[in-house]
Design a protein around this motif. Structure first.
Motif, PDB file in Angstrom:
ATOM      1  N   LEU A  59      32.644  49.038  34.424  1.00  0.00           N
ATOM      2  CA  LEU A  59      32.421  48.074  35.682  1.00  0.00           C
ATOM      3  C   LEU A  59      34.067  46.989  35.582  1.00  0.00           C
ATOM      4  O   LEU A  59      34.409  47.085  36.248  1.00  0.00           O
ATOM      5  N   ILE A  60      35.149  47.322  34.334  1.00  0.00           N
ATOM      6  CA  ILE A  60      36.434  46.802  34.483  1.00  0.00           C
ATOM      7  C   ILE A  60      37.137  47.031  35.032  1.00  0.00           C
ATOM      8  O   ILE A  60      37.928  45.519  35.986  1.00  0.00           O
ATOM      9  N   SER A  63      36.001  47.999  38.602  1.00  0.00           N
ATOM     10  CA  SER A  63      35.624  47.581  39.860  1.00  0.00           C
ATOM     11  C   SER A  63      35.723  45.445  39.797  1.00  0.00           C
ATOM     12  O   SER A  63      36.209  45.805  40.718  1.00  0.00           O
ATOM     13  N   ILE A  64      35.571  45.403  38.459  1.00  0.00           N
ATOM     14  CA  ILE A  64      36.588  43.744  38.226  1.00  0.00           C
ATOM     15  C   ILE A  64      37.423  43.952  38.800  1.00  0.00           C
ATOM     16  O   ILE A  64      37.575  42.197  40.856  1.00  0.00           O
ATOM     17  N   GLY A  65      38.547  44.737  38.472  1.00  0.00           N
ATOM     18  CA  GLY A  65      39.162  44.386  39.363  1.00  0.00           C
ATOM     19  C   GLY A  65      39.906  44.258  40.350  1.00  0.00           C
ATOM     20  O   GLY A  65      40.893  43.313  40.965  1.00  0.00           O
ATOM     21  N   LEU A  83      37.785  43.406  42.273  1.00  0.00           N
ATOM     22  CA  LEU A  83      37.482  42.820  43.061  1.00  0.00           C
ATOM     23  C   LEU A  83      38.128  41.361  43.554  1.00  0.00           C
ATOM     24  O   LEU A  83      38.310  40.826  44.240  1.00  0.00           O
ATOM     25  N   VAL A  84      38.256  41.179  41.703  1.00  0.00           N
ATOM     26  CA  VAL A  84      39.185  39.677  42.264  1.00  0.00           C
ATOM     27  C   VAL A  84      39.926  39.487  42.933  1.00  0.00           C
ATOM     28  O   VAL A  84      40.982  38.345  42.846  1.00  0.00           O
ATOM     29  N   GLY A 126      45.711  44.824  36.321  1.00  0.00           N
ATOM     30  CA  GLY A 126      44.803  44.251  36.806  1.00  0.00           C
ATOM     31  C   GLY A 126      46.423  43.776  38.176  1.00  0.00           C
ATOM     32  O   GLY A 126      45.659  42.824  38.890  1.00  0.00           O
ATOM     33  N   LEU A 146      46.186  45.299  40.993  1.00  0.00           N
ATOM     34  CA  LEU A 146      44.812  45.350  42.006  1.00  0.00           C
ATOM     35  C   LEU A 146      44.678  44.480  42.091  1.00  0.00           C
ATOM     36  O   LEU A 146      44.600  44.633  43.845  1.00  0.00           O
ATOM     37  N   GLY A 172      31.462  43.316  46.515  1.00  0.00           N
ATOM     38  CA  GLY A 172      30.901  42.727  45.395  1.00  0.00           C
ATOM     39  C   GLY A 172      29.565  43.409  44.674  1.00  0.00           C
ATOM     40  O   GLY A 172      29.618  43.461  44.068  1.00  0.00           O
ATOM     41  N   TYR A 180      29.763  46.996  44.270  1.00  0.00           N
ATOM     42  CA  TYR A 180      30.073  47.429  43.303  1.00  0.00           C
ATOM     43  C   TYR A 180      29.139  47.681  41.959  1.00  0.00           C
ATOM     44  O   TYR A 180      28.919  47.971  41.459  1.00  0.00           O
ATOM     45  N   TYR A 194      39.608  35.989  35.092  1.00  0.00           N
ATOM     46  CA  TYR A 194      39.737  37.290  35.071  1.00  0.00           C
ATOM     47  C   TYR A 194      40.457  38.146  34.003  1.00  0.00           C
ATOM     48  O   TYR A 194      40.746  38.833  33.055  1.00  0.00           O
ATOM     49  N   ILE A 253      32.028  38.826  38.859  1.00  0.00           N
ATOM     50  CA  ILE A 253      31.967  39.102  39.981  1.00  0.00           C
ATOM     51  C   ILE A 253      31.234  38.621  40.635  1.00  0.00           C
ATOM     52  O   ILE A 253      31.070  37.876  41.908  1.00  0.00           O
TER      53      ILE A 253
END
Lengths: 515, 104
Positions: free
Chosen positions: A84-85, A87-89, A91-92, A246, A249, A284, A287, B39, B72
């Motif tokens: 999850l960590i 995929s967050i990278g 997305l943001v 980070g 990404l 989002g 993910y 983030y 997210i």
């Protein structure tokens, strides 16, 4: 579930039929699009006829690669929360694309992001430099996609690696060559709908095993593999590593040429903004689905079977599909994964071709003087070249460890493309020399540092210890690119560029004169 | 829309246009900074305080789950905030300024 036997690796009839249907339909669309693809604006930008919602879907189609679907689901299946960590990278970066780039890009540019960087600077040097950044990003991304395609097809269909690479190459060249951006956009939209629909269905039938209660799924995962799977594990050990990745990404997303190119397909800045809102929502959502799919595979398939098929866990989502949905559904998901690669590669090829033809051939060699038909012809020749290159790269890198190339593509995008784009949009004193040296520093450092980093120096060349400590160089290469851009710009004043910056404000902020 | 050079100057130097640009840049940068803080705050929490995210809020479920999914959802909501602001406030000013220019 203990007796679950996978059919992965054997030809799956359902999968082959579904895949051929996808190819037939998309080639039909290409035929339709070909009649609407005559001018440069049609070839590169679908004549700016794509709506914000459609472009949002197409953007998510471009971004949701097979690697992110299979790779992240696999990572979650084996490591739990750490996936999850990651995929967050991914997305943001999208909100930043919206806040900083989407609208000025749409208003100032024509077909490529280099249009924006070169807008008020001297065309030739800036175009050459940004083409280098752009092409390097595209090529490293292509390598990962092509090698991934070959390897994936081998497991999915039992088809030889080489034929998979050639099929992917040929079909995607057809889309781009004949249907240009219009066909490529529709391929992305169809693929995005199939992928989102397939993943949603997979999540529903998975959750059916847990009374439609995700908490029950997480509890069972925890009972099976311990509480550690629901908390951060070893993914972030060195904070500098995590920060550098980070940055790659986030800022890399905002510097991917095939993503940036999509903003020229919508009619105006308002639709550009809407497309990012739609894309961020779908990506989002996707993910979050892959997170549930990963845990589903962990509980219903189990680590032993997943790693038995592929050590990296890349087949977790497919094994889960087979386990809960049977062979027909496995066939569907496998076909969608293949279609995904096809669509992403088509997008990359189109943006590579537009860099070669629009930025290099027309703006540099012809000093901007060509007729419509001439430029479209060159763009088509460039498409064939990039297509041939993609197939060649796929064949050359067969069996090689190319895991670092996606990280490198993002690092270059974050260090060469993003800084030049942002400074040209926001900073009045930015100069031609500043842009050129900033791009070259960013791209050059990204490549050099990744070579000496653990990702290549230790994992591939098998040395004991890496010369450069971080796995991803973006923290250094991006910072250096900005610093060099600022220092060189301050040393080389360009009055003309500063005057033009004032004038272009009407276009940047009000859209007056935008194409 | 073709406009005379001196009209361009008038617009560019008008307080209204300058206020619009200032507002736009400050909204963009503020939202960017909020996103980056959230983030990197999340990443640094993982780096320095994994135990916090491993705290249980249910039988097995940790606080890390809603926080991760929350990042997210937050990113998406932030794009919604910007879109809302731009569609209403920003676009209205743009329309008014464009009208002013076409009346010149």
């Amino acid at each position: 579930m203990e007796t679950f036997q996978t059919t992965l690796g054997q030809a799956n009839i359902a999968s082959i039929i579904i895949f051929f249907c996808f190819v037939a339909i998309t080639l039909g669309i290409t035929y339709w699009a070909a009649k609407r693809t005559k001018t440069t604006s049609e070839f590169y930008a679908a004549d700016r006829s794509i709506s914000g919602f459609q472009n949002g879907l197409a953007l998510s189609g471009d971004y949701m690669s097979a690697a992110s679907f299979l790779g992240i689901a696999g990572m979650v299946a084996l490591k739990g929360y750490d996936g999850l960590i990651y995929s967050i990278g991914f997305l943001v970066g999208w909100p930043l694309v919206m806040f900083l780039i989407a609208e000025p890009l749409r208003n100032l540019g024509k077909f490529t992001f280099a249009d924006v960087v070169a807008f008020r600077l001297r065309q030739k040097p800036v175009r050459v430099a940004s083409s280098i950044g752009s092409l390097m990003t595209i090529i490293f991304y292509l390598i990962a996609q092509m090698v991934g395609a070959g390897a994936l097809i081998q497991i999915l269909f039992g088809l030889p690696y080489e034929s998979a690479v050639v099929i992917v190459g040929l079909v995607m060249v057809m889309y781009v060559l004949f249907g240009g951006m219009l066909a490529t956009t529709w391929v992305q939209i169809i693929k995005a709908v199939l992928l989102l629909g397939g993943a949603t269905f997979l999540v529903i039938i998975t959750l059916a095993h847990f009374n439609f209660n995700p908490i029950e799924l997480f509890n069972q995962a925890s009972l099976k593999y311990g509480d550690a799977v629901l908390a951060p594990g070893g993914f972030v050990t060195n904070p500098w590593d995590a920060i550098s990745l980070g940055i790659a990404l986030i800022l890399g997303t905002a510097g991917l040429p095939h993503i940036l190119m999509r903003f020229f397909t919508v009619p105006d800045a308002k639709q550009a903004r809407k497309s990012v809102f739609v894309a961020t929502g779908f990506i989002g959502y996707f993910y979050i689905l892959t997170f549930v799919i990963g845990f589903g595979a962990m509980v219903l398939v189990g680590h032993d079977i997943i790693t038995g098929v592929d050590k990296g866990g890349n087949m977790a989502a497919l094994l889960l599909s087979e386990s809960v949905g049977g062979q027909l559904f496995l066939g569907f998901i496998a076909a969608v994964a293949f279609a995904t690669i096809l669509a992403v590669v088509a997008g990359l090829t189109l943006s590579g071709a537009s860099t070669l033809s629009h930025d290099l051939y027309v703006s540099v060699f012809k000093s901007g003087k060509t007729d419509e038909a001439g430029e479209v012809r060159v763009a088509k020749i460039a498409t064939l070249c990039i297509g041939a290159l993609a197939i060649l790269l796929g064949l050359v890198f067969k069996g090689q460890n190319v895991a670092f190339t996606v990280g490198l593509a993002f690092a270059i995008a974050a260090s060469a493309n993003f800084p030049s784009l942002v400074m040209s949009i926001l900073w009045k004193k930015y100069t031609t020399q500043g842009a050129v040296w900033s791009i070259l520093t960013g791209a050059g450092l990204a490549v050099i540092l990744i070579f000496f980093s653990p990702t290549v120096w230790v994992d591939i060349l098998h040395y004991e210890e890496a010369v450069f400590p971080l796995k991803n160089p973006a923290l250094f290469s991006m910072t250096a690119s900005f610093l060099v851009g600022i220092v060189v710009s301050l040393l080389t004043k360009e009055k003309e560029a500063q005057d033009k910056f004032e004038d272009e404000k009407l276009r940047t902020y009000l859209g007056i004169g935008a194409e | 829309m073709s406009i005379k050079q001196e009209d361009v100057r008038t617009i560019l130097e008008s307080e209204r246009f300058r206020a619009l640009v200032r507002k736009r840049v400050s909204v963009s940068l503020t939202l960017t900074i909020i996103m980056l803080v959230v983030y990197f705050g999340f990443i640094l929490t993982i780096a320095f305080n994994k135990e916090f995210l491993a705290n249980k809020i249910g039988e097995h479920v940790t606080i890390g789950l809603p926080i991760g999914i929350g990042v997210i959802v937050f990113a998406w909501l932030l794009t919604g905030v910007y879109t809302r602001w731009a569609n209403n406030s920003y676009d209205r000013s743009v329309r008014e300024l464009r009208k002013q220019i076409s009346d010149m």
